[in-house]
Design a protein around this motif. Structure first.
Motif, PDB file in Angstrom:
ATOM      1  N   GLY A  39       0.807  -1.221   0.000  1.00  0.00           N
ATOM      2  CA  GLY A  39       0.000   0.000   0.000  1.00  0.00           C
ATOM      3  C   GLY A  39       0.836   1.265   0.000  1.00  0.00           C
ATOM      4  N   PHE A  40       2.028   1.209   0.630  1.00  0.00           N
ATOM      5  CA  PHE A  40       2.891   2.398   0.635  1.00  0.00           C
ATOM      6  C   PHE A  40       3.364   2.699  -0.787  1.00  0.00           C
ATOM      7  CE2 PHE A  40       3.246   0.573   4.867  1.00  0.00           C
ATOM      8  CZ  PHE A  40       2.991   1.682   5.662  1.00  0.00           C
ATOM      9  N   ARG A  42       1.887   1.756  -3.531  1.00  0.00           N
ATOM     10  CA  ARG A  42       0.759   2.118  -4.390  1.00  0.00           C
ATOM     11  C   ARG A  42       0.343   3.564  -4.203  1.00  0.00           C
ATOM     12  NH1 ARG A  42      -3.241  -2.172  -2.606  1.00  0.00           N
ATOM     13  NH2 ARG A  42      -4.755  -0.984  -3.810  1.00  0.00           N
ATOM     14  N   LEU A  43       0.695   4.137  -3.049  1.00  0.00           N
ATOM     15  CA  LEU A  43       0.354   5.550  -2.818  1.00  0.00           C
ATOM     16  C   LEU A  43       1.544   6.464  -3.058  1.00  0.00           C
ATOM     17  CD1 LEU A  43      -1.784   5.151   0.417  1.00  0.00           C
ATOM     18  CD2 LEU A  43      -2.630   5.771  -1.838  1.00  0.00           C
ATOM     19  N   ARG A  56       8.945   5.424   5.171  1.00  0.00           N
ATOM     20  CA  ARG A  56       7.601   5.564   4.602  1.00  0.00           C
ATOM     21  C   ARG A  56       6.723   6.285   5.599  1.00  0.00           C
ATOM     22  NH1 ARG A  56       8.613   2.277   7.737  1.00  0.00           N
ATOM     23  NH2 ARG A  56       8.264   0.062   7.996  1.00  0.00           N
ATOM     24  N   ASP A  58       3.004   7.027   7.134  1.00  0.00           N
ATOM     25  CA  ASP A  58       1.712   6.365   7.313  1.00  0.00           C
ATOM     26  C   ASP A  58       0.621   7.216   6.652  1.00  0.00           C
ATOM     27  OD1 ASP A  58      -0.710   5.413   8.124  1.00  0.00           O
ATOM     28  OD2 ASP A  58      -0.069   4.984  10.174  1.00  0.00           O
ATOM     29  N   PRO A  59      -0.007   6.676   5.603  1.00  0.00           N
ATOM     30  CA  PRO A  59      -0.983   7.491   4.877  1.00  0.00           C
ATOM     31  C   PRO A  59      -2.215   7.825   5.706  1.00  0.00           C
ATOM     32  CG  PRO A  59      -1.038   5.222   4.088  1.00  0.00           C
ATOM     33  CD  PRO A  59       0.106   5.315   5.047  1.00  0.00           C
ATOM     34  N   PHE A  60      -2.427   7.053   6.797  1.00  0.00           N
ATOM     35  CA  PHE A  60      -3.637   7.299   7.588  1.00  0.00           C
ATOM     36  C   PHE A  60      -3.339   8.066   8.876  1.00  0.00           C
ATOM     37  CE2 PHE A  60      -4.732   3.277   5.255  1.00  0.00           C
ATOM     38  CZ  PHE A  60      -5.438   3.943   4.265  1.00  0.00           C
ATOM     39  N   GLY A  61      -2.087   8.489   9.029  1.00  0.00           N
ATOM     40  CA  GLY A  61      -1.786   9.469  10.065  1.00  0.00           C
ATOM     41  C   GLY A  61      -1.359   8.948  11.420  1.00  0.00           C
ATOM     42  N   LYS A 574      -7.253   5.600 -11.659  1.00  0.00           N
ATOM     43  CA  LYS A 574      -6.951   5.905 -10.262  1.00  0.00           C
ATOM     44  C   LYS A 574      -6.071   4.832  -9.628  1.00  0.00           C
ATOM     45  CE  LYS A 574      -9.308   8.129  -6.516  1.00  0.00           C
ATOM     46  NZ  LYS A 574     -10.556   8.643  -5.991  1.00  0.00           N
ATOM     47  N   GLU A 575      -6.297   3.595  -9.996  1.00  0.00           N
ATOM     48  CA  GLU A 575      -5.534   2.498  -9.382  1.00  0.00           C
ATOM     49  C   GLU A 575      -4.127   2.405  -9.963  1.00  0.00           C
ATOM     50  OE1 GLU A 575      -6.897   1.133  -6.828  1.00  0.00           O
ATOM     51  OE2 GLU A 575      -8.686   2.320  -7.272  1.00  0.00           O
ATOM     52  N   LEU A 580      -0.975   9.196  -5.070  1.00  0.00           N
ATOM     53  CA  LEU A 580      -2.155   9.779  -4.432  1.00  0.00           C
ATOM     54  C   LEU A 580      -1.967  10.002  -2.931  1.00  0.00           C
ATOM     55  CD1 LEU A 580      -4.951   7.715  -6.249  1.00  0.00           C
ATOM     56  CD2 LEU A 580      -4.227  10.047  -6.727  1.00  0.00           C
ATOM     57  N   GLY A 581      -0.790   9.617  -2.394  1.00  0.00           N
ATOM     58  CA  GLY A 581      -0.592   9.654  -0.943  1.00  0.00           C
ATOM     59  C   GLY A 581      -0.445  11.045  -0.350  1.00  0.00           C
ATOM     60  N   ARG A 586      -1.837  15.940  -4.775  1.00  0.00           N
ATOM     61  CA  ARG A 586      -3.133  15.712  -5.452  1.00  0.00           C
ATOM     62  C   ARG A 586      -3.759  17.050  -5.841  1.00  0.00           C
ATOM     63  NH1 ARG A 586      -4.462  12.062  -1.106  1.00  0.00           N
ATOM     64  NH2 ARG A 586      -6.007  13.501  -0.294  1.00  0.00           N
TER      65      ARG A 586
END
Lengths: 647, 177
Positions: A39-40, A42-43, A56, A58-61, A574-575, A580-581, A586
């Motif tokens: 996921g890291f 991919r973002l 890396r 954390d995309p969710f904070g 989008k995928e 997009l991270g 963005r």
């Protein structure tokens, strides 16, 4: 996995099933094995640039929000984006450099198998570059043109010469934003420098340099590649050919050329017509020698010689798995290492041919410009010899007729004939609304997306809504396989306005414009459409949008970025957009960049919704041009006529 | 509990894919490219913790005699029966944080709005339809596994037995000399 989920094309489905039964692996199987994918990554929020890392965010904070050096997520994502654009630019431009080297060698007489096939185009380019053409031979002109082209890569000062083709307001925007590209190599080197540890740590500044780097591709390397190839091998003219795995022949020696540079493949095509080799083929029991292309090489060959196309990127392994391929010769880019594995399951001889691209376990036959034809004959000879080793073959019957080979010159010729070649009829029909606008569908095939589905669905949706579609690269081949490049069939799907124009002019609603370096043909065409008048002053005024919904390559990102920086809306899936991270990245790529360059990115995975985004953009541009307003028809009196101002 | 998550520590490369997958499966859209711009941001219920040169993904062990359930004053923490995962009823939770303090593993967290606690639900929705928990499914090296406890124990026994056998064989060679 169900082959119908992997491909929307029957021929590919057949071979995927066949491979499944035999336990042979292909890209789809390897993709399954790679699940889950990080996921890291991919973002785009991981950084491997220095050895304090890998880091890396954390995309969710919850986890760390900055790398060891303190780089925040915006910097990390922007650096990854810039490095991918730089790699894509390198690929197109190094391809261009190879062509320029052969070009100069040919002019000097050191490459006897190559020559100037299109002296008219040479003269036109020479005039643009300020090269004297009076009382000089083609070779003399070509030498000077070639040397100027080569100097574009590394010159110590000055801007890319081909940027002069852009409309003046566009050049002014580039100058204002400080992104007019200098030497091609310099922009790539600067991109790597800026993005190394501890240099440029402002996402905005990094992304601005991504524009400059990409422009060095679109208005530099890639554009030079198309120009020089046209002069060396002849500018394409629309012609018919067959597309899909069904072009392989059960009773002939099948040769596949795969990759990107026509330097190799042009010679193989010529060698396959050699009477001595043909006689040898007959002696081994074959009825002839059949050359087919894969990937951009296929586009190059079909548009110049009508050579059939076996498939796009994801078909490379499938073609070998038909058991009918005696030899596959590859050069650079999009050549899967997995070919070595599948070739070992069959009698197929696989050859690498350029020093830049080698694969362990694959025989290397170096191709050099001085002895090109000799090498090509050796390769074809090896294929002929190999025919006797062929086992059972499994060639799917599917193939479609396609018309391929549209260029800036040939579209103008179709519109106006030899003496009145012009974009005028196109501009008029965009202005009167029969054609709503133009769309570019470009790029790759990705095993994460059902093969050919999104390219072709998008193309159908756009032509149905009266948008003229231009395609390049593997998207072209996808359209070809599904009969969208067959004027008779595609016109049935076109909206009434578009259909009327296409029928009057005699073109298909989906125009195949060549390989991925040939996207620059669209930039040139766009600039000439602007110059023709009535559709604004700049590329960003045109009702024009681009899409690449099956992208795989860094090259696709470079293409997207040079279209955006040239003022065009570009839609990716989008995928398949691993940046997009970062919220700020963005925000800039999807909105802010439009203020800087007039173009922007959008992401949408569904082709029908992507078409809506493109159409909305096209209509917005039409509104801005004022061509959507209904005008009352006015009958002028003589008095009124006299005072009319003529622009 | 019939099945439990076990971790083979040597296989964990600390990629944190399990963390991302956990947050994602608890997001609204459950699609990475969408979830990244959701607000409030999706929250993960497990954390990869470093331990010397190793790393260990830590999440709720769903203790049989769960101290968090015992201390909860509003019975917000509960389980459907023996062997079932420990769950939280957000409506009942008053956010007193007793459970956070009493959890020996420190794997209960506060929700982003601070009004309740968040914890691993062992991906009840996924396991109901026969899927593994998201963290296990996301692990690229197979360091995390979702296994029947009795089967895990049997495997551990077999491994220990093999080791003992190998040691014995080695020693007997030494003695033979």
């Amino acid at each position: 996995m169900d082959p119908t989920k992997r491909s929307s094309d029957k021929a590919a489905q057949d071979i995927i099933s066949h491979m499944g039964r035999l336990g042979q692996e292909n890209a789809w199987d390897r993709l399954d094995r790679q699940q889950p994918q990080c996921g890291f990554g991919r973002l785009g929020v991981c950084c491997r640039i220095c050895t304090m890392g890998p880091c890396r965010v954390d995309p969710f904070g919850d986890g760390p929000q900055v790398g060891v050096c303190g780089a925040d997520v915006d910097t990390i994502v922007a650096r990854n984006f810039l490095r991918a654009v730089a790699a894509g630019t390198s690929a197109h431009s190094d391809h261009a450099r190879s062509v320029a080297e052969v070009f100069v060698a040919a002019a000097k007489g050191h490459a006897p198998d190559y020559g100037i096939k299109d002296p008219a185009k040479l003269k036109k380019l020479a005039d643009e570059l300020g090269v004297e053409t009076e009382n000089r031979t083609s070779a003399e002109i070509a030498l000077e043109v070639g040397q100027i082209a080569l100097s574009e890569f590394g010159k110590s000062e000055g801007e890319q010469l081909m940027t002069r083709r852009a409309p003046a307001p566009r050049r002014a925007i580039w100058r204002k934003r400080g992104v007019t590209p200098r030497a091609i190599d310099r922009e790539v080197v600067e991109a790597l420098h800026r993005s190394t540890m501890g240099v440029d740590q402002d996402y905005g500044s990094l992304l601005t340099h991504a524009s400059r780097t990409a422009l060095a591709d679109g208005w530099g390397g890639a554009m030079l590649a198309s120009e020089l190839q046209d002069i060396l091998f002849g500018a394409p003219t629309p012609g018919r050919g067959d597309v899909n795995l069904g072009v392989l022949k059960s009773d002939e020696v099948n040769i596949i050329v795969h990759g990107h540079e026509p330097i190799l493949s042009e010679m193989v095509v010529a060698a396959a017509e050699d009477p001595e080799l043909l006689a040898r083929a007959k002696r081994t029991g074959a009825k002839g020698i059949n050359v087919a292309g894969i990937c951009c090489t296929a586009n190059e060959l079909m548009s110049r010689h009508g050579v059939p196309i076996a498939g796009n990127f994801l078909c490379q392994e499938l073609a070998i798995a038909t058991g009918a391929v005696e030899m596959m010769a590859v050069d650079v880019q999009c050549v899967m290492q997995g070919l070595a594995q599948i070739a070992s399951c069959y009698h197929t001889k696989l050859f690498t041919t350029t020093a830049k691209s080698r694969i362990p376990g694959v025989e290397h036959v170096p191709m050099s410009e001085g002895t090109a034809m000799k090498t090509a004959k050796e390769l074809v000879g090896r294929a002929v010899e190999n025919y006797k080793n062929r086992g059972p073959v499994n060639i799917p019957p599917s193939k479609e007729t396609a018309v391929i080979g549209f260029t800036n010159e040939s579209i103008k010729y179709m519109l106006g004939g030899k003496f009145r070649a012009s974009y005028r009829p196109l501009n008029d029909n965009i202005m009167n609304g029969r054609i709503r606008g133009l769309a570019a569908i470009v790029g790759c095939s990705n095993p994460k997306v059902e093969l050919d589905y999104t390219h072709t669905t998008l193309a159908r949706e756009l032509i149905r809504r009266d948008v003229l579609v231009l395609t390049t690269g593997c998207a072209t081949i996808a359209c070809g396989k599904q009969a969208l490049l067959n004027p008779r069939e595609a016109l049935e799907l076109a909206g009434s306005g578009l259909r009327e124009v296409c029928e009057a002019v005699g073109i298909a609603p989906v125009l195949a414009c060549g390989s991925c370096v040939d996207n620059t043909r669209m930039l040139v065409a766009g600039s000439e459409i602007v110059a023709e008048g009535g559709l604004g002053e700049d590329l960003s005024d045109l009702p024009l949008a681009g899409a690449c919904l099956e992208s795989i390559s860094e090259k696709a990102l470079a293409i997207g970025q040079y279209f955006v920086a040239s003022g065009v809306l570009v839609v990716f899936s989008k995928e398949l957009f691993p940046y997009l991270g970062s919220e700020k990245v963005r925000e800039y790529l999807f909105a802010g960049i439009e203020e800087d360059f007039g173009g922007r990115w959008a992401v949408e995975s569904d082709p029908v919704r992507a078409a809506e985004i493109m159409l909305a953009h096209i209509e917005r541009k039409r509104d801005a041009l004022g061509i959507n307003e209904r005008r009352e028809r006015k009958l002028y009196s003589m008095e009124e006529r006299r005072v009319l101002e003529v622009s | 509990m019939a099945e439990t998550i076990i971790v083979e520590v040597r296989k964990c490369l600390a990629c944190r894919s399990c963390e991302v997958a956990c947050a994602l499966v608890h997001s609204r859209s459950k699609v990475l490219s969408e979830a990244v711009s959701e607000s409030p941001k999706p929250q993960r219920m497990l954390t990869v913790e470093a331990s010397g040169q190793f790393a260990v993904p830590m999440q709720c062990r769903h203790c049989e005699d769960a101290p968090c359930i015992k201390v909860c004053p509003t019975s917000a923490l509960y389980r459907h029966g023996p062997n079932a995962p420990v769950l939280i009823c957000r409506e009942k939770c008053i956010g007193c944080k007793y459970c956070l303090l009493t959890c020996p593993f420190g794997v209960i967290d506060i929700t982003r709005d601070g009004r309740a606690v968040a914890k691993c639900d062992l991906c009840l929705e996924r396991t109901k339809v026969g899927e593994e928990p998201a963290c296990v499914a996301a692990c690229p090296t197979g360091a995390m596994q979702f296994v029947e406890l009795t089967e895990a124990l049997a495997e551990r026994r077999r491994m220990a037995a093999r080791q003992a056998g190998a040691t014995a064989a080695e020693k007997s060679v030494v003695y033979g000399e």
